[in-house]
Design a protein around this motif. Structure first.
Motif, PDB file in Angstrom:
ATOM      1  N   ASN A  54     -16.309  29.914  25.247  1.00 12.49           N
ATOM      2  CA  ASN A  54     -16.366  30.398  26.601  1.00 12.49           C
ATOM      3  C   ASN A  54     -15.071  31.279  26.816  1.00 12.49           C
ATOM      4  N   THR A  55     -14.026  31.034  26.275  1.00 16.95           N
ATOM      5  CA  THR A  55     -12.856  31.845  26.496  1.00 16.95           C
ATOM      6  C   THR A  55     -12.778  33.069  25.610  1.00 16.95           C
ATOM      7  N   LEU A  56     -13.279  33.113  24.400  1.00 15.09           N
ATOM      8  CA  LEU A  56     -13.415  34.033  23.754  1.00 15.09           C
ATOM      9  C   LEU A  56     -14.439  35.302  24.246  1.00 15.09           C
ATOM     10  N   SER A  57     -15.578  34.886  24.517  1.00 17.37           N
ATOM     11  CA  SER A  57     -16.557  35.555  25.628  1.00 17.37           C
ATOM     12  C   SER A  57     -16.157  36.035  26.405  1.00 17.37           C
ATOM     13  N   SER A  58     -15.403  35.389  27.333  1.00 18.02           N
ATOM     14  CA  SER A  58     -14.859  36.005  28.587  1.00 18.02           C
ATOM     15  C   SER A  58     -14.024  36.694  28.496  1.00 18.02           C
ATOM     16  N   LEU A  59     -13.080  37.040  27.259  1.00 20.43           N
ATOM     17  CA  LEU A  59     -12.209  37.996  27.028  1.00 20.43           C
ATOM     18  C   LEU A  59     -13.031  39.303  26.429  1.00 20.43           C
ATOM     19  N   LEU A  60     -13.727  39.135  25.597  1.00 23.25           N
ATOM     20  CA  LEU A  60     -14.923  40.230  24.997  1.00 23.25           C
ATOM     21  C   LEU A  60     -15.769  40.801  25.634  1.00 23.25           C
ATOM     22  N   TYR A  61     -16.589  40.365  26.759  1.00 19.36           N
ATOM     23  CA  TYR A  61     -17.407  40.951  27.346  1.00 19.36           C
ATOM     24  C   TYR A  61     -16.695  41.974  28.446  1.00 19.36           C
ATOM     25  N   PRO A  62     -15.746  41.513  28.988  1.00 24.05           N
ATOM     26  CA  PRO A  62     -14.937  42.537  30.028  1.00 24.05           C
ATOM     27  C   PRO A  62     -14.342  43.786  29.112  1.00 24.05           C
ATOM     28  N   TYR A  63     -13.951  43.607  27.854  1.00 19.77           N
ATOM     29  CA  TYR A  63     -13.485  44.314  27.050  1.00 19.77           C
ATOM     30  C   TYR A  63     -14.493  45.583  26.556  1.00 19.77           C
ATOM     31  N   LEU A  64     -15.699  44.716  26.126  1.00 18.58           N
ATOM     32  CA  LEU A  64     -17.078  45.774  25.822  1.00 18.58           C
ATOM     33  C   LEU A  64     -17.384  46.536  27.230  1.00 18.58           C
ATOM     34  N   GLU A  65     -17.397  45.927  28.361  1.00 18.86           N
ATOM     35  CA  GLU A  65     -17.637  46.501  29.651  1.00 18.86           C
ATOM     36  C   GLU A  65     -16.690  48.050  29.792  1.00 18.86           C
TER      37      GLU A  65
END
Ligand code: UDP
Length: 241
Positions: A54-65
């Motif tokens: 969850n923590t990793l996905s929550s960092l990567l999605y905003p970065y991809l956005e």
């Protein structure tokens, strides 16, 4: 912003649960510690995995956005929960490969570790009972799982995610070998959904080739959570560099 209330469970998958909120346009995704492999035949728990993913996905999605990829992600709510847009998931596993491994190496008799001349995007129909058969873009359009335009958005987004993540992972001292994405539709718009984590990516240490992902679980290599945590720590550092 309204505090989302966790209502009834809408869906339970192998690694996550999805809950309704008071707002029909959003859902809460809860990350479990459950791990499965080989189409659910191997089952166990990886202690703390849900928090890491969850923590990793929550960092990567905003970065991809930030890099122009449209995702379902709204925000992280707690260590195991994220708030996302409710989407209709397209029943596909969209796989991008930079290096031969796993089923590709096996099915095509290619040695693991062979670097691809260009990234490969492939699709599997997400259906455990059928063993997730590989399908082509024509199957997807002909079977009306997505329109031609949506398929080109999916392919473009998958390649963009690959470009962004290859670079980020390199900074983190990791080779992004391959990964799986899932996409959903929100009013006909294609959004990147699901998660991006060591459960869904193959990541090898760039220098030693050490396996840092779910293959540690699949192949009983041990210290699974420790390696997932190492991936998270390195990505955090790379994002802050
Ligand atoms: N993958 C996944 N879920 C699946 C199947 C594959 O997240 O149900 C990921 C897998 O972790 C790897 C990539 O997709 O990073 C390619 O997997 P592959 O097709 O090689 O299948 P596998 O070797 O896992 O059977």
């Amino acid at each position: 912003m309204l505090t989302p209330e966790k209502k009834e469970m809408l869906y339970e998958g192998k690694a996550k649960q999805v809950y309704a909120t008071q707002d029909p346009s959003t859902v809460i995704v809860y990350f479990k510690d459950d791990a499965t492999a080989f189409n659910g035949k191997k089952k166990s728990q990886i202690h703390g995995k849900g928090i890491i993913n969850n923590t990793l996905s929550s960092l990567l999605y905003p970065y991809l956005e930030e890099k122009g990829v449209k995702t379902h992600f709204l925000r992280q709510l707690s260590d195991r929960e994220m708030l996302v847009y409710a989407v209709d998931i397209i029943p596909l596993e969209v796989i991008v490969r930079n290096v031969a491994a796993g089923s590709m190496a096996r099915n095509m008799g290619i040695e693991e570790g062979k670097i691809m001349k260009k990234p490969i995007v492939e699709y599997s129909f997400k259906k455990d009972e059928l063993g997730d058969p590989m399908v082509s873009e024509d199957h997807i359009i002909a079977l009306e799982w997505a329109t031609e335009e949506q398929v080109s958005s999916i392919r473009a987004a998958a390649l963009k995610v690959n470009q962004v993540l290859v670079e980020l992972m390199e900074k983190a001292g990791l080779t992004l070998v391959d990964f799986k994405l899932e996409f959903g539709l929100k009013e006909a718009e294609v959004l990147l959904a699901d998660e991006i984590s060591p459960d869904t990516c193959r990541l090898w240490d760039i220098k030693t080739g050490e396996v840092m992902d779910k293959d540690r679980f699949r192949k009983d290599l041990g210290q699974v959570a420790e390696h997932y945590q190492e991936v998270l720590d390195r990505v955090k550092k790379a994002l802050n560099a």
